[in-house]
Write a protein that holds these residues in place. Structure first.
Motif, PDB file in Angstrom:
ATOM      1  N   PRO A 142       0.829  -1.212   0.000  1.00 37.20           N
ATOM      2  CA  PRO A 142       0.000   0.000   0.000  1.00 37.20           C
ATOM      3  C   PRO A 142       0.866   1.267   0.000  1.00 37.20           C
ATOM      4  O   PRO A 142       1.940   1.303   0.612  1.00 37.20           O
ATOM      5  N   LYS A 143       0.394   2.293  -0.670  1.00 39.17           N
ATOM      6  CA  LYS A 143       1.143   3.552  -0.749  1.00 39.17           C
ATOM      7  C   LYS A 143       1.341   4.180   0.625  1.00 39.17           C
ATOM      8  O   LYS A 143       2.374   4.783   0.890  1.00 39.17           O
ATOM      9  N   TRP A 144       0.350   4.044   1.493  1.00 39.36           N
ATOM     10  CA  TRP A 144       0.426   4.699   2.805  1.00 39.36           C
ATOM     11  C   TRP A 144       1.581   4.187   3.652  1.00 39.36           C
ATOM     12  O   TRP A 144       2.073   4.896   4.530  1.00 39.36           O
ATOM     13  N   ALA A 145       2.051   2.966   3.404  1.00 40.19           N
ATOM     14  CA  ALA A 145       3.101   2.372   4.236  1.00 40.19           C
ATOM     15  C   ALA A 145       4.400   3.168   4.177  1.00 40.19           C
ATOM     16  O   ALA A 145       5.159   3.191   5.157  1.00 40.19           O
ATOM     17  N   GLN A 146       4.664   3.843   3.077  1.00 42.72           N
ATOM     18  CA  GLN A 146       5.893   4.625   2.932  1.00 42.72           C
ATOM     19  C   GLN A 146       5.977   5.763   3.941  1.00 42.72           C
ATOM     20  O   GLN A 146       7.082   6.183   4.300  1.00 42.72           O
ATOM     21  N   SER A 147       4.839   6.246   4.380  1.00 42.32           N
ATOM     22  CA  SER A 147       4.826   7.391   5.301  1.00 42.32           C
ATOM     23  C   SER A 147       4.708   6.972   6.766  1.00 42.32           C
ATOM     24  O   SER A 147       4.592   7.825   7.641  1.00 42.32           O
ATOM     25  N   LYS A 148       4.755   5.669   7.042  1.00 44.99           N
ATOM     26  CA  LYS A 148       4.619   5.160   8.410  1.00 44.99           C
ATOM     27  C   LYS A 148       5.935   4.563   8.889  1.00 44.99           C
ATOM     28  O   LYS A 148       6.815   4.248   8.111  1.00 44.99           O
ATOM     29  N   THR A 149       6.035   4.386  10.193  1.00 43.41           N
ATOM     30  CA  THR A 149       7.202   3.764  10.801  1.00 43.41           C
ATOM     31  C   THR A 149       6.932   2.280  10.986  1.00 43.41           C
ATOM     32  O   THR A 149       5.976   1.904  11.674  1.00 43.41           O
ATOM     33  N   TYR A 150       7.769   1.462  10.382  1.00 45.87           N
ATOM     34  CA  TYR A 150       7.638   0.012  10.502  1.00 45.87           C
ATOM     35  C   TYR A 150       7.922  -0.395  11.946  1.00 45.87           C
ATOM     36  O   TYR A 150       8.876   0.068  12.556  1.00 45.87           O
ATOM     37  N   VAL A 151       7.087  -1.281  12.482  1.00 45.02           N
ATOM     38  CA  VAL A 151       7.242  -1.743  13.857  1.00 45.02           C
ATOM     39  C   VAL A 151       7.727  -3.188  13.899  1.00 45.02           C
ATOM     40  O   VAL A 151       8.742  -3.491  14.517  1.00 45.02           O
ATOM     41  N   ALA A 152       6.999  -4.092  13.240  1.00 46.22           N
ATOM     42  CA  ALA A 152       7.341  -5.514  13.316  1.00 46.22           C
ATOM     43  C   ALA A 152       6.487  -6.307  12.349  1.00 46.22           C
ATOM     44  O   ALA A 152       5.515  -5.804  11.793  1.00 46.22           O
ATOM     45  N   LYS A 153       6.858  -7.572  12.200  1.00 44.74           N
ATOM     46  CA  LYS A 153       6.043  -8.518  11.441  1.00 44.74           C
ATOM     47  C   LYS A 153       5.526  -9.563  12.421  1.00 44.74           C
ATOM     48  O   LYS A 153       6.291 -10.134  13.199  1.00 44.74           O
ATOM     49  N   TYR A 154       4.225  -9.777  12.400  1.00 45.48           N
ATOM     50  CA  TYR A 154       3.579 -10.812  13.205  1.00 45.48           C
ATOM     51  C   TYR A 154       2.745 -11.653  12.254  1.00 45.48           C
ATOM     52  O   TYR A 154       1.851 -11.130  11.594  1.00 45.48           O
ATOM     53  N   GLY A 155       3.064 -12.910  12.144  1.00 48.24           N
ATOM     54  CA  GLY A 155       2.366 -13.755  11.180  1.00 48.24           C
ATOM     55  C   GLY A 155       2.655 -13.257   9.779  1.00 48.24           C
ATOM     56  O   GLY A 155       3.800 -12.982   9.423  1.00 48.24           O
ATOM     57  N   GLU A 156       1.624 -13.095   8.988  1.00 52.39           N
ATOM     58  CA  GLU A 156       1.758 -12.668   7.598  1.00 52.39           C
ATOM     59  C   GLU A 156       1.590 -11.160   7.418  1.00 52.39           C
ATOM     60  O   GLU A 156       1.526 -10.679   6.287  1.00 52.39           O
ATOM     61  N   HIS A 157       1.484 -10.412   8.522  1.00 49.27           N
ATOM     62  CA  HIS A 157       1.229  -8.975   8.438  1.00 49.27           C
ATOM     63  C   HIS A 157       2.416  -8.153   8.924  1.00 49.27           C
ATOM     64  O   HIS A 157       3.104  -8.541   9.869  1.00 49.27           O
ATOM     65  N   LEU A 158       2.606  -7.002   8.281  1.00 52.44           N
ATOM     66  CA  LEU A 158       3.588  -6.019   8.699  1.00 52.44           C
ATOM     67  C   LEU A 158       2.844  -4.900   9.430  1.00 52.44           C
ATOM     68  O   LEU A 158       1.791  -4.450   8.967  1.00 52.44           O
ATOM     69  N   PHE A 159       3.401  -4.444  10.540  1.00 56.88           N
ATOM     70  CA  PHE A 159       2.732  -3.474  11.405  1.00 56.88           C
ATOM     71  C   PHE A 159       3.516  -2.168  11.444  1.00 56.88           C
ATOM     72  O   PHE A 159       4.747  -2.163  11.439  1.00 56.88           O
ATOM     73  N   TYR A 160       2.755  -1.066  11.505  1.00 57.99           N
ATOM     74  CA  TYR A 160       3.314   0.293  11.440  1.00 57.99           C
ATOM     75  C   TYR A 160       2.614   1.203  12.444  1.00 57.99           C
ATOM     76  O   TYR A 160       1.512   0.921  12.894  1.00 57.99           O
ATOM     77  N   ARG A 161       3.276   2.344  12.702  1.00 54.41           N
ATOM     78  CA  ARG A 161       2.643   3.416  13.470  1.00 54.41           C
ATOM     79  C   ARG A 161       2.996   4.729  12.780  1.00 54.41           C
ATOM     80  O   ARG A 161       3.884   4.794  11.944  1.00 54.41           O
TER      81      ARG A 161
END
Length: 112
Positions: free
Chosen positions: A92-111
């Motif tokens: 997703p385009k929005w991910a570039q503007s977020k801070t990556y936190v971690a991967k849990y299962g098949e998902h990447l998490f951001y804040r």
């Protein structure tokens, strides 16, 4: 929140399901909204706008999702305040503007 866990992460390990639940709780807390308002807000979670049924088909899995939601509401947030996530194979385009936190299962998490 149980429906959100069910539709977004039912095939994930419990850590992934809990992370999705904490994202939901974090969004509610930050926006001063209820969990229901967060989950049903337009285009926030794919299952709500892809017109999937709100009625779970796999009741045993849904019961597990209810228990996971309860656990999330009574446990510390381990996602470092994550408020966004997406599957690892989506860009997703929005991910570039977020801070990556971690991967849990098949998902990447951001804040923010």
């Amino acid at each position: 929140m149980s429906l959100n866990i069910y539709h977004e992460a039912r095939s994930e390990p419990q850590i992934g399901q809990l992370a999705v639940a904490h994202v939901t709780l974090n969004r509610a807390s930050q926006s001063k909204q209820t969990v229901e308002q967060v989950v049903t807000a337009p285009k926030q979670f794919s299952w709500t706008f892809l017109q999937k049924s709100y009625v779970p088909k796999e009741t045993d899995i849904f019961v597990d999702c209810i228990q996971t939601a309860m656990k999330a509401m009574t446990s510390k947030d381990f996602t470092k305040g994550a408020t966004f996530y997406h599957r690892h194979d989506v860009r997703p385009k929005w991910a570039q503007s977020k801070t990556y936190v971690a991967k849990y299962g098949e998902h990447l998490f951001y804040r923010n």
